[in-house]
Design a protein around this motif. Structure first.
Motif, short mmCIF file in Angstrom:
data_model
loop_
_atom_site.label_atom_id
_atom_site.label_comp_id
_atom_site.label_asym_id
_atom_site.label_seq_id
_atom_site.Cartn_x
_atom_site.Cartn_y
_atom_site.Cartn_z
N MET A 130 -27.19 60.13 -2.45
CA MET A 130 -26.55 61.38 -2.00
C MET A 130 -27.03 61.74 -0.60
N GLY A 131 -26.22 62.54 0.10
CA GLY A 131 -26.54 62.87 1.48
C GLY A 131 -27.41 64.10 1.61
N HIS A 132 -27.97 64.24 2.80
CA HIS A 132 -28.81 65.40 3.14
C HIS A 132 -28.24 65.98 4.43
N TYR A 133 -27.67 67.19 4.33
CA TYR A 133 -26.91 67.76 5.44
C TYR A 133 -27.47 69.11 5.87
N LEU A 134 -27.30 69.40 7.15
CA LEU A 134 -27.61 70.72 7.68
C LEU A 134 -26.29 71.43 7.94
N VAL A 135 -26.14 72.62 7.36
CA VAL A 135 -24.92 73.42 7.55
C VAL A 135 -25.31 74.75 8.17
N THR A 136 -24.83 75.00 9.38
CA THR A 136 -25.06 76.30 10.01
C THR A 136 -23.94 77.25 9.63
N GLY A 137 -24.24 78.55 9.67
CA GLY A 137 -23.28 79.52 9.17
C GLY A 137 -23.12 79.42 7.67
N ALA A 138 -24.21 79.10 6.98
CA ALA A 138 -24.16 78.82 5.54
C ALA A 138 -23.81 80.05 4.71
N ALA A 139 -24.04 81.24 5.25
CA ALA A 139 -23.65 82.47 4.54
C ALA A 139 -22.31 82.98 5.00
N GLY A 140 -21.64 82.22 5.86
CA GLY A 140 -20.32 82.60 6.34
C GLY A 140 -19.24 82.28 5.33
N PHE A 141 -18.03 82.72 5.64
CA PHE A 141 -16.90 82.57 4.73
C PHE A 141 -16.62 81.11 4.41
N ILE A 142 -16.39 80.30 5.43
CA ILE A 142 -16.13 78.88 5.22
C ILE A 142 -17.42 78.14 4.89
N VAL B 23 -24.76 67.02 10.58
CA VAL B 23 -24.80 68.46 10.84
C VAL B 23 -23.37 68.98 10.83
N ILE B 24 -23.14 70.07 10.10
CA ILE B 24 -21.85 70.77 10.12
C ILE B 24 -22.08 72.13 10.74
N LEU C 119 -24.86 73.44 21.89
CA LEU C 119 -25.71 72.57 22.72
C LEU C 119 -27.07 72.37 22.08
N ASN C 120 -27.69 73.43 21.58
CA ASN C 120 -29.00 73.31 20.94
C ASN C 120 -28.96 72.36 19.74
N LEU C 121 -27.89 72.45 18.96
CA LEU C 121 -27.76 71.57 17.80
C LEU C 121 -27.53 70.12 18.21
N LEU C 122 -26.68 69.92 19.22
CA LEU C 122 -26.42 68.56 19.69
C LEU C 122 -27.67 67.91 20.27
N GLU C 123 -28.41 68.66 21.05
CA GLU C 123 -29.64 68.12 21.63
C GLU C 123 -30.66 67.80 20.54
N SER C 124 -30.72 68.64 19.52
CA SER C 124 -31.63 68.37 18.40
C SER C 124 -31.16 67.13 17.63
N CYS C 125 -29.85 66.96 17.49
CA CYS C 125 -29.34 65.74 16.87
C CYS C 125 -29.78 64.51 17.67
N LYS D 157 -24.13 62.12 13.04
CA LYS D 157 -22.85 62.74 12.69
C LYS D 157 -22.88 64.24 12.96
N PHE D 158 -21.84 64.74 13.62
CA PHE D 158 -21.76 66.16 13.97
C PHE D 158 -20.33 66.64 13.74
N VAL D 159 -20.21 67.73 12.98
CA VAL D 159 -18.91 68.37 12.73
C VAL D 159 -18.96 69.76 13.35
N LEU D 160 -17.95 70.09 14.15
CA LEU D 160 -17.89 71.39 14.83
C LEU D 160 -16.67 72.16 14.36
N ALA D 161 -16.87 73.43 14.04
CA ALA D 161 -15.75 74.34 13.78
C ALA D 161 -15.30 74.95 15.10
N SER D 162 -14.07 74.64 15.49
CA SER D 162 -13.46 75.27 16.65
C SER D 162 -12.34 76.19 16.17
N THR D 163 -11.36 76.47 17.00
CA THR D 163 -10.39 77.50 16.67
C THR D 163 -9.01 77.19 17.20
#
Length: 325
Positions: A1-13, A82-83, A110-116, A123-129
């Motif tokens: 199984m995978g191990h992922y970091l999700v930012t905005g984890a308390a957000g709607f999506i 990272v999502i 940028l901070n997340l990408l540099e940390s990656c 792997k990096f997934v970005l929510a845009s609009t």
């Protein structure tokens, strides 16, 4: 199984993405600073549903603070991906305070990408609009439509985040999926979004403040469909921008009529001037999501609206008090 970091984890999506990852047996590092951009009771409600899970670890971190982000990566490594769903959202609010949108949406990415890069996360997934398409997009809107003329600082900050993702993909080989979300709705949604507002205002007999004549339309997609699509974006794609959502369009007037029927109460509509930051319509071409990810929405608009109304009524003791202004 995978191990992922999700930012905005308390957000709607974000909360639904985390729930689905956990249900599939993955472990999740959840990052959220519980900012007060909207009524924090919604975030606390969502987070309370996640914290009992043994494979969920919560980090109360602001992604605009690089040192705090790096501490999370150091604690969590190794990560499979990272999502990034953390964002300051809202086209109107961004006009009032564009700096916080730049700080979270662009600098935070940028901070997340540099940390990656530093911790070898590939792997990096970005929510845009969908707001990034501006005023003259064709409908339904394909990913090839111009995104060079955003109408608000919110969309501009997301455009900057997308460009930064491409730079890190090009320089460091990070595999990037960017989702341009169209309008998302469902239970425990954002109270600054139209669907939550209308449900609350109609249910509680409050004036329904409607900008314009109500013939402006939005393409809506249920949150579970969006969360499933986001997780599908973890597959290797190289660098891709993909529309997600917005497959069923409805005018504001049609939405009000449907909600009146579901709630069993007539809306008291007050018309206000159309806001200059608002788009008159949005409607996604999601053929690329189908082709690359095999994504298909499963919840139709009437079914999803009913789920939102039922959830609101079940939680009405506190949802009726949520600030929607």
């Amino acid at each position: 199984m995978g191990h992922y970091l999700v930012t905005g984890a308390a957000g709607f999506i974000g909360a639904r993405v985390v729930e689905m990852l956990l249900a599939d047996g993955h472990s999740v590092e959840g990052v959220d600073n519980l900012c007060d951009a909207y009524d924090v009771r919604l975030k606390e409600y969502r987070l309370a549903r996640l914290t009992p899970h043994a494979n969920f670890h919560y980090h109360p971190v602001d992604i605009s603070e690089m040192s705090a982000v790096q501490q999370v990566f150091a604690h969590s490594a190794p990560l499979d991906g990272v999502i990034n769903l953390a964002a300051r959202a809202g086209v109107r609010a961004s006009v009032e305070n564009p700096w916080v949108f730049l700080s979270t949406n662009t600098t935070g990415t940028l901070n997340l990408l540099e940390s990656c890069r530093q911790y070898g996360v590939k792997k990096f997934v970005l929510a845009s609009t969908s707001s990034i398409y501006g005023a003259d997009a064709p409908y339904p809107t394909p990913e090839t439509a111009s995104s060079d003329r955003p109408l608000q600082p919110y969309a501009a900050s997301k455009k900057g985040a997308e460009a930064m993702c491409h730079a890190y993909h090009y320089l460091n080989g990070i595999d990037v999926t960017i989702f341009r979300y169209f309008t998302v709705y469902g239970p425990a949604g954002r109270p600054d979004m139209v669907m939550f507002r209308f449900v609350q205002w109609i249910s509680e007999g409050r004036p329904v403040r409607l900008n314009g004549d109500g013939e402006q339309s939005r393409g809506f997609t249920y949150v579970d469909d969006i969360a499933r699509g986001t997780i599908l974006g973890l597959k290797p794609v190289g660098y891709e921008i993909i529309n997600l959502g917005g497959h069923e369009t409805i005018t504001m007037n049609e939405m009000i009529r449907s909600l009146e029927e579901m709630i069993g109460r007539k809306a008291d509509v007050t018309h206000l001037p159309l806001h200059p930051a608002d788009m008159l319509t949005n409607w996604a071409d999601v053929s690329k999501a189908r082709r690359l990810l095999g994504w298909e929405p499963q919840v139709n608009l009437q079914e999803g609206m009913r789920s939102l109304v039922d959830w609101y009524m079940q939680e009405r003791a506190w949802t009726s008090q949520v600030i929607t202004a």
